[in-house]
Design an enzyme around this catalytic site. Structure first.
Site, PDB file in Angstrom:
ATOM      1  N   ARG A  11       0.814  -1.241   0.003  1.00  0.00           N
ATOM      2  CA  ARG A  11      -0.215  -0.035   0.046  1.00  0.00           C
ATOM      3  C   ARG A  11       0.954   1.416   0.079  1.00  0.00           C
ATOM      4  O   ARG A  11       0.546   2.411   0.560  1.00  0.00           O
ATOM      5  CB  ARG A  11      -0.936  -0.035   1.242  1.00  0.00           C
ATOM      6  CG  ARG A  11      -2.038  -0.916   1.183  1.00  0.00           C
ATOM      7  CD  ARG A  11      -3.232  -0.684   0.080  1.00  0.00           C
ATOM      8  NE  ARG A  11      -4.383  -1.595   0.419  1.00  0.00           N
ATOM      9  CZ  ARG A  11      -5.310  -1.227   0.898  1.00  0.00           C
ATOM     10  NH1 ARG A  11      -5.334   0.052   1.364  1.00  0.00           N
ATOM     11  NH2 ARG A  11      -6.210  -1.963   0.969  1.00  0.00           N
ATOM     12  N   ARG A  14      -3.064   6.954   0.790  1.00  0.00           N
ATOM     13  CA  ARG A  14      -3.639   8.131   1.301  1.00  0.00           C
ATOM     14  C   ARG A  14      -2.755   8.693   2.190  1.00  0.00           C
ATOM     15  O   ARG A  14      -2.840  10.012   2.551  1.00  0.00           O
ATOM     16  CB  ARG A  14      -5.165   8.017   2.248  1.00  0.00           C
ATOM     17  CG  ARG A  14      -6.248   7.588   1.107  1.00  0.00           C
ATOM     18  CD  ARG A  14      -7.275   7.196   1.795  1.00  0.00           C
ATOM     19  NE  ARG A  14      -6.959   5.840   2.073  1.00  0.00           N
ATOM     20  CZ  ARG A  14      -7.836   4.874   2.810  1.00  0.00           C
ATOM     21  NH1 ARG A  14      -9.029   5.415   3.118  1.00  0.00           N
ATOM     22  NH2 ARG A  14      -7.392   3.726   3.233  1.00  0.00           N
ATOM     23  N   ARG A  55      -6.428  11.655  -6.053  1.00  0.00           N
ATOM     24  CA  ARG A  55      -7.866  11.091  -5.685  1.00  0.00           C
ATOM     25  C   ARG A  55      -8.980  11.957  -5.615  1.00  0.00           C
ATOM     26  O   ARG A  55     -10.063  11.668  -6.079  1.00  0.00           O
ATOM     27  CB  ARG A  55      -7.386  10.267  -4.258  1.00  0.00           C
ATOM     28  CG  ARG A  55      -8.595   9.586  -3.890  1.00  0.00           C
ATOM     29  CD  ARG A  55      -9.005   8.537  -4.514  1.00  0.00           C
ATOM     30  NE  ARG A  55     -10.325   7.789  -3.857  1.00  0.00           N
ATOM     31  CZ  ARG A  55     -11.410   8.066  -4.191  1.00  0.00           C
ATOM     32  NH1 ARG A  55     -11.667   9.139  -5.031  1.00  0.00           N
ATOM     33  NH2 ARG A  55     -12.518   7.435  -3.547  1.00  0.00           N
ATOM     34  N   ASP A  78      -6.561  -2.688  -7.257  1.00  0.00           N
ATOM     35  CA  ASP A  78      -7.281  -3.264  -6.164  1.00  0.00           C
ATOM     36  C   ASP A  78      -7.462  -4.869  -6.548  1.00  0.00           C
ATOM     37  O   ASP A  78      -7.805  -5.198  -7.498  1.00  0.00           O
ATOM     38  CB  ASP A  78      -8.388  -2.734  -5.904  1.00  0.00           C
ATOM     39  CG  ASP A  78      -8.831  -2.792  -4.440  1.00  0.00           C
ATOM     40  OD1 ASP A  78      -8.115  -2.232  -3.465  1.00  0.00           O
ATOM     41  OD2 ASP A  78      -9.442  -3.952  -4.034  1.00  0.00           O
ATOM     42  N   TYR A 112     -14.727 -11.053   0.704  1.00  0.00           N
ATOM     43  CA  TYR A 112     -15.529  -9.735   0.349  1.00  0.00           C
ATOM     44  C   TYR A 112     -16.694 -10.297  -0.686  1.00  0.00           C
ATOM     45  O   TYR A 112     -17.566  -9.721  -0.310  1.00  0.00           O
ATOM     46  CB  TYR A 112     -14.643  -9.006  -0.615  1.00  0.00           C
ATOM     47  CG  TYR A 112     -13.514  -8.353   0.425  1.00  0.00           C
ATOM     48  CD1 TYR A 112     -13.687  -7.231   1.329  1.00  0.00           C
ATOM     49  CD2 TYR A 112     -12.161  -8.877   0.498  1.00  0.00           C
ATOM     50  CE1 TYR A 112     -12.742  -6.705   2.203  1.00  0.00           C
ATOM     51  CE2 TYR A 112     -11.148  -8.347   1.469  1.00  0.00           C
ATOM     52  CZ  TYR A 112     -11.747  -7.419   2.181  1.00  0.00           C
ATOM     53  OH  TYR A 112     -10.549  -7.002   3.072  1.00  0.00           O
TER      54      TYR A 112
HETATM   55  O1  CP3 Z   1      -0.101  -1.573  -2.589  1.00  0.00           O
HETATM   56  C1  CP3 Z   1      -0.255  -0.396  -3.321  1.00  0.00           C
HETATM   57  O2  CP3 Z   1       0.062   0.650  -3.028  1.00  0.00           O
HETATM   58  C2  CP3 Z   1      -0.981  -0.727  -4.523  1.00  0.00           C
HETATM   59  C3  CP3 Z   1      -2.598  -0.641  -4.425  1.00  0.00           C
HETATM   60  C4  CP3 Z   1      -3.315  -1.721  -3.580  1.00  0.00           C
HETATM   61  C5  CP3 Z   1      -4.559  -1.056  -3.291  1.00  0.00           C
HETATM   62  N1  CP3 Z   1      -5.263  -1.887  -2.677  1.00  0.00           N
HETATM   63  C6  CP3 Z   1      -5.146   0.244  -3.351  1.00  0.00           C
HETATM   64  C7  CP3 Z   1      -6.237   0.756  -2.355  1.00  0.00           C
HETATM   65  C8  CP3 Z   1      -3.413  -2.747  -3.385  1.00  0.00           C
HETATM   66  C9  CP3 Z   1      -2.146  -3.620  -3.794  1.00  0.00           C
HETATM   67  C10 CP3 Z   1      -4.350  -3.167  -2.528  1.00  0.00           C
HETATM   68  C11 CP3 Z   1      -4.795  -4.545  -2.246  1.00  0.00           C
HETATM   69  C12 CP3 Z   1      -6.121  -4.904  -1.390  1.00  0.00           C
HETATM   70  N2  CP3 Z   1      -7.237  -4.284  -1.547  1.00  0.00           N
HETATM   71  C13 CP3 Z   1      -5.904  -5.781  -0.365  1.00  0.00           C
HETATM   72  C14 CP3 Z   1      -4.919  -6.783   0.115  1.00  0.00           C
HETATM   73  C15 CP3 Z   1      -4.065  -5.963   0.994  1.00  0.00           C
HETATM   74  C16 CP3 Z   1      -4.555  -5.679   2.151  1.00  0.00           C
HETATM   75  O3  CP3 Z   1      -4.403  -4.410   2.494  1.00  0.00           O
HETATM   76  O4  CP3 Z   1      -4.949  -6.611   2.940  1.00  0.00           O
HETATM   77  C17 CP3 Z   1      -7.445  -5.750  -0.064  1.00  0.00           C
HETATM   78  C18 CP3 Z   1      -7.774  -6.792   1.412  1.00  0.00           C
HETATM   79  C19 CP3 Z   1      -8.002  -4.648  -0.661  1.00  0.00           C
HETATM   80  C20 CP3 Z   1      -9.485  -4.448  -0.672  1.00  0.00           C
HETATM   81  C21 CP3 Z   1      -9.591  -3.174  -0.337  1.00  0.00           C
HETATM   82  N3  CP3 Z   1      -9.363  -1.931  -0.875  1.00  0.00           N
HETATM   83  C22 CP3 Z   1     -10.192  -2.550   1.139  1.00  0.00           C
HETATM   84  C23 CP3 Z   1     -10.583  -3.506   2.045  1.00  0.00           C
HETATM   85  C24 CP3 Z   1     -10.464  -1.205   0.890  1.00  0.00           C
HETATM   86  C25 CP3 Z   1     -10.740  -0.333   2.063  1.00  0.00           C
HETATM   87  C26 CP3 Z   1      -9.755  -0.129   3.023  1.00  0.00           C
HETATM   88  C27 CP3 Z   1      -9.038   0.980   2.800  1.00  0.00           C
HETATM   89  O5  CP3 Z   1      -7.778   1.123   3.144  1.00  0.00           O
HETATM   90  O6  CP3 Z   1      -9.578   2.141   2.129  1.00  0.00           O
HETATM   91  C28 CP3 Z   1      -9.684  -0.961  -0.305  1.00  0.00           C
HETATM   92  C29 CP3 Z   1      -9.426   0.439  -1.111  1.00  0.00           C
HETATM   93  C30 CP3 Z   1      -8.140   0.856  -1.429  1.00  0.00           C
HETATM   94  N4  CP3 Z   1      -7.299   0.097  -1.933  1.00  0.00           N
HETATM   95  C31 CP3 Z   1      -7.357   1.988  -1.260  1.00  0.00           C
HETATM   96  C32 CP3 Z   1      -6.272   2.192  -1.939  1.00  0.00           C
HETATM   97  C33 CP3 Z   1      -5.231   3.147  -1.900  1.00  0.00           C
HETATM   98  C34 CP3 Z   1      -8.034   3.320  -0.571  1.00  0.00           C
HETATM   99  C35 CP3 Z   1      -9.306   3.946  -1.368  1.00  0.00           C
HETATM  100  C36 CP3 Z   1      -9.147   5.404  -1.738  1.00  0.00           C
HETATM  101  O7  CP3 Z   1      -7.979   6.078  -1.812  1.00  0.00           O
HETATM  102  O8  CP3 Z   1     -10.061   6.119  -1.789  1.00  0.00           O
END
Ligand code: CP3
Length: 350
Positions: free
Chosen positions: A28, A32, A41, A78, A154
């Site tokens: 990640r 943010r 964003r 994602d 999910y």
């Molecule tokens: O790692 C990186 O920088 C690359 C991008 C990436 C995202 N999600 C961007 C993201 C990667 C590799 C993921 C993987 C992901 N997504 C996982 C596995 C890893 C982990 O963190 O457990 C999971 C379970 C998800 C599902 C997911 N996506 C959730 C549960 C959420 C909401 C929680 C949160 O952090 O907001 C997301 C949203 C998400 N994915 C964001 C980002 C940057 C935030 C959304 C936003 O910016 O509005």
């Protein structure tokens, strides 16, 4: 690809070599906690619009490389784009995380496509091509997908859930229907990763974020077997594919995982005992990890101590420095800078 193997430290570690200075990237790392991410964003309607806009997604992928000089860029996307490309409705609500139309009974599975619709994922492949063009030559580009179990949690719950109870119950009540969903996800994920390699990623990571909630028999059925089959399927098309597995929370189940899933490196979460991981995991495979994201957020002496303990445990073997889970949005940028300097500085002194 012998030339890239020589020039990219992260790929050398994935080939089993020890690097004198461990390569470092963060799960990640695009997100943010970066003001430049928040700026982009805020200009996009929704999170998925950003994922599917190749120009902006490439820009966001490169932001942490420009700011911190990490050894790997991870594709901005994602794990839930796979259910989306299987025809499930997916959205991300501000502050509430992902929302999907829950698969609450076996009959709801019929709403899904049997095969992934790559047409919906074309922007992701285009993002990879754009990033490749701009990425400095020593830096690896990582693609990724979620592991079938984690993605299924999910899809069944319709979003995040406490203890992943809906998917666990579904798997106990309807084992055949659940196995069918996992089959679809194995095939879709493998095919998605193969396309990512064809578009130009150097390696991929399979995120099994919720592996840790599974009891041993279920862990074998829903984590180990699906992940092993994805690795085998990807390597049938891309024989030398470099793959990192991240079975978060696996604990002692890392032992059967390493025995049965032939990934090139194993991502460790922050909960694992370092000596156990060195003896049981790093003895068999390169490891990646495992700083507590809250230690990075807190900073100070606790951060330094945690980094030193990890280097002490793993830097004598093939090792990639990372967190034990994703960067938290409140993490100060100065702590990330301090972490990188300490990892690279301490390593170069030894
Ligand atoms: O790692 C990186 O920088 C690359 C991008 C990436 C995202 N999600 C961007 C993201 C990667 C590799 C993921 C993987 C992901 N997504 C996982 C596995 C890893 C982990 O963190 O457990 C999971 C379970 C998800 C599902 C997911 N996506 C959730 C549960 C959420 C909401 C929680 C949160 O952090 O907001 C997301 C949203 C998400 N994915 C964001 C980002 C940057 C935030 C959304 C936003 O910016 O509005």
């Amino acid at each position: 690809m012998p030339d890239t193997l020589v020039t990219k430290p992260l790929l050398r570690v994935l080939s089993g070599e020890r690097s004198p200075i461990p390569p470092v990237w963060l799960m990640r790392q695009a997100g943010r906690y970066l003001p430049e991410y928040r700026a982009i964003r805020s200009k996009t309607e929704s999170f998925l619009d950003l994922c599917f806009n190749p120009q902006l997604a490439a820009e966001v992928t490169l932001q942490p490389i420009r700011r911190f000089g990490f050894d790997a860029a991870i594709l901005f996307s994602d794990i839930l784009v796979v259910p989306y490309a299987l025809g499930q409705r997916v959205s991300f609500e501000e502050g509430n995380g992902p929302k999907l139309d829950a698969i609450d009974s076996p009959s709801a599975l019929h709403r899904l496509r049997r095969e992934i619709d790559h047409a919906k994922l074309v922007p992701v492949y285009e993002t990879i091509g754009r990033v490749k063009q701009e990425l400095p030559s020593g830096i690896a580009l990582l693609g990724f997908c979620g592991a079938p179990w984690t993605v299924a949690t999910y899809m069944i719950a319709g979003g995040g859930s406490v203890d992943q109870s809906p998917a666990r119950q579904f798997a106990y009540r309807y084992p055949d229907a659940f196995a069918e969903l996992i089959e679809t996800l194995i095939a879709s994920s493998a095919s998605y990763l193969i396309r990512q390699f064809e578009a130009g990623v150097d390696a991929v990571q399979v995120f099994d974020t919720w592996a840790g909630v599974l009891p041993p028999d279920e862990f074998r059925k829903w984590c180990i077997e699906p992940c092993a089959r994805i690795v085998a399927a990807v390597r049938r098309s891309v024989p030398d594919a470099k793959i990192i597995g991240f079975p978060r929370g696996a604990g002692t189940k890392l032992v059967p995982y390493v025995e049965s899933v032939p990934v090139n490196a194993v991502g460790l979460d922050w909960m694992i005992e370092l000596g156990f991981a060195r003896e049981q995991v790093q003895s068999a495979r390169p490891v990646q990890g495992n700083l507590d994201p809250l230690a990075l957020l807190a900073g100070g002496a606790a951060l330094d101590r945690s980094i030193d303990a990890i280097l002490e445990a793993f830097a004598a073997g093939p090792f990639i420095f990372n967190l034990g889970h994703g960067v938290l949005p409140e993490t100060p940028l100065a702590h990330v800078e301090r972490m990188i300097a300490r990892v690279r500085g301490a390593a170069s002194r030894s």
